[in-house]
Design a protein around this motif. Sequence first.
Motif, PDB file in Angstrom:
ATOM      1  N   PHE A  43      37.008  27.937  60.394  1.00 41.52           N
ATOM      2  CA  PHE A  43      37.670  28.530  59.229  1.00 41.52           C
ATOM      3  C   PHE A  43      37.418  30.028  59.248  1.00 41.52           C
ATOM      4  N   ARG A  44      38.457  30.764  58.914  1.00 39.36           N
ATOM      5  CA  ARG A  44      38.425  32.216  59.109  1.00 39.36           C
ATOM      6  C   ARG A  44      37.709  32.900  57.955  1.00 39.36           C
ATOM      7  N   ARG A  89      39.696  37.006  56.403  1.00 43.84           N
ATOM      8  CA  ARG A  89      40.961  36.850  57.098  1.00 43.84           C
ATOM      9  C   ARG A  89      41.770  38.147  57.170  1.00 43.84           C
ATOM     10  N   THR A 116      47.884  35.349  53.204  1.00 46.39           N
ATOM     11  CA  THR A 116      46.597  34.771  52.846  1.00 46.39           C
ATOM     12  C   THR A 116      46.724  33.899  51.597  1.00 46.39           C
ATOM     13  N   SER A 123      48.791  30.744  52.113  1.00 46.38           N
ATOM     14  CA  SER A 123      47.955  29.757  52.803  1.00 46.38           C
ATOM     15  C   SER A 123      47.048  29.031  51.820  1.00 46.38           C
ATOM     16  N   ARG A 124      46.456  29.813  50.892  1.00 42.30           N
ATOM     17  CA  ARG A 124      45.590  29.187  49.882  1.00 42.30           C
ATOM     18  C   ARG A 124      46.367  28.130  49.119  1.00 42.30           C
ATOM     19  N   ASN A 170      47.080  25.088  51.293  1.00 42.49           N
ATOM     20  CA  ASN A 170      45.822  24.351  51.482  1.00 42.49           C
ATOM     21  C   ASN A 170      45.550  23.477  50.258  1.00 42.49           C
ATOM     22  N   THR A 202      38.941  23.278  55.370  1.00 35.58           N
ATOM     23  CA  THR A 202      38.870  24.529  54.625  1.00 35.58           C
ATOM     24  C   THR A 202      40.063  25.427  54.954  1.00 35.58           C
ATOM     25  N   ASP A 203      40.486  25.409  56.211  1.00 38.25           N
ATOM     26  CA  ASP A 203      41.479  26.385  56.639  1.00 38.25           C
ATOM     27  C   ASP A 203      42.408  25.770  57.677  1.00 38.25           C
ATOM     28  N   CYS A 255      43.898  27.849  60.784  1.00 34.49           N
ATOM     29  CA  CYS A 255      43.101  28.425  61.861  1.00 34.49           C
ATOM     30  C   CYS A 255      43.179  27.519  63.086  1.00 34.49           C
TER      31      CYS A 255
END
Length: 332
Positions: free
Chosen positions: A144-145, A148, A155, A158-159, A162, A174-175, A178
């Motif tokens: 996980f980055r 980032r 970003t 992506s959140r 997710n 978590t990510d 990635c």
Amino acid sequence: MVPVPESKFQNRNSKIEICMPSPAPQLSVVIPVYNEALNLPPLFARLYAVLDALGRPYEVIFTNDGSADNSYALLQARHAARPDVTRVIDFNTNYGQHMAIMAAFERVRGEVIVTLDADLQNPPEEIPKLLAQIAAGHDYVGGFRVDRQDSWFRTNASRLVNYVREQTTNIKMTDQGCMLRAYTRPVVEAIVRSGAINTFIPALAYSYSSNPAEVAVKHEERHSGVSNYSFYQLIRLNFDLITGFSLAPLQYFTMFAMACAGGSLLLVLVLAYRRIFVGVEVDGVFTLFGILFFLLSVAMIGIGLIGEYVGRTYQVVRARQRYHVRELLETK
Ligand code: UDP
Ligand code: MG
């Protein structure tokens, strides 16, 4: 193949090295490449330095995903320079990052497989961190980055996805975006056997692993160029992720539609009551239009959602070859 002591292969002056076959790689590094000509030279320099320093047999498999620049020429040159450890799959056209990885997965020879991006956003120097987790007994390690290095929009988008994925599938990571990840061979074999279409590799790997782990990895700015993903492609990718791993959207939608139907019924009853006991009214006709348009759009979303699943089913039923390899550069 007859097992050969590793040391013989590390001694570059040894005559034995010339007549012996390459040792079976323990590690396969998989890299999808799409228009990365400016990034490949620095990637080669950093990646091979890290892998050579590991002191164990490895191979790197690049998939050229229909690049329009001279990425393929650079990959050919790399294969010519390091044929013992370099393999190149050349697609006839662009099939997407995850299909490029899948094609390499189908051909890996190593016991441990690592994926990373070609644009140096995933520093190759972080690979040993992942390998340490595999050595500790995990069958799948996701990076996980931290910190980032992408745009604010990317970003935060992506959140959001997710979060949606956490709510709608039972995949916990978590990510998901990635791609610096390590897998043991059984996990990769299970991914290949699944024959998944429009797939999302990190999620597939998670669903087949029994002992996953996560590690924090560095993230760098793209070395050169801009992301290959347009806004549309990102939406497509995330639709694939959700609809490929869960029926929850259909179920949530049905529940929501039922709530709407309940509300509409109440409204009908209220209006019927007023029609009988109060008389004919024209008041509130625009409110009614508003409600009508809202319900209509809910129905349209529902049709789209069903379409997503029907589309996926269509692709599975059609069972067409998922990609076409134009050329394969490898030493047997
Ligand atoms: N990539 C690919 N095919 C595509 C798009 C991307 O093989 O259609 C590769 C690309 O060359 C890179 C990795 O996938 O190695 C990640 O792509 P990119 O950096 O554009 O995505 P981002 O980092 O913005 O998610
Ligand atoms: Mg990138």
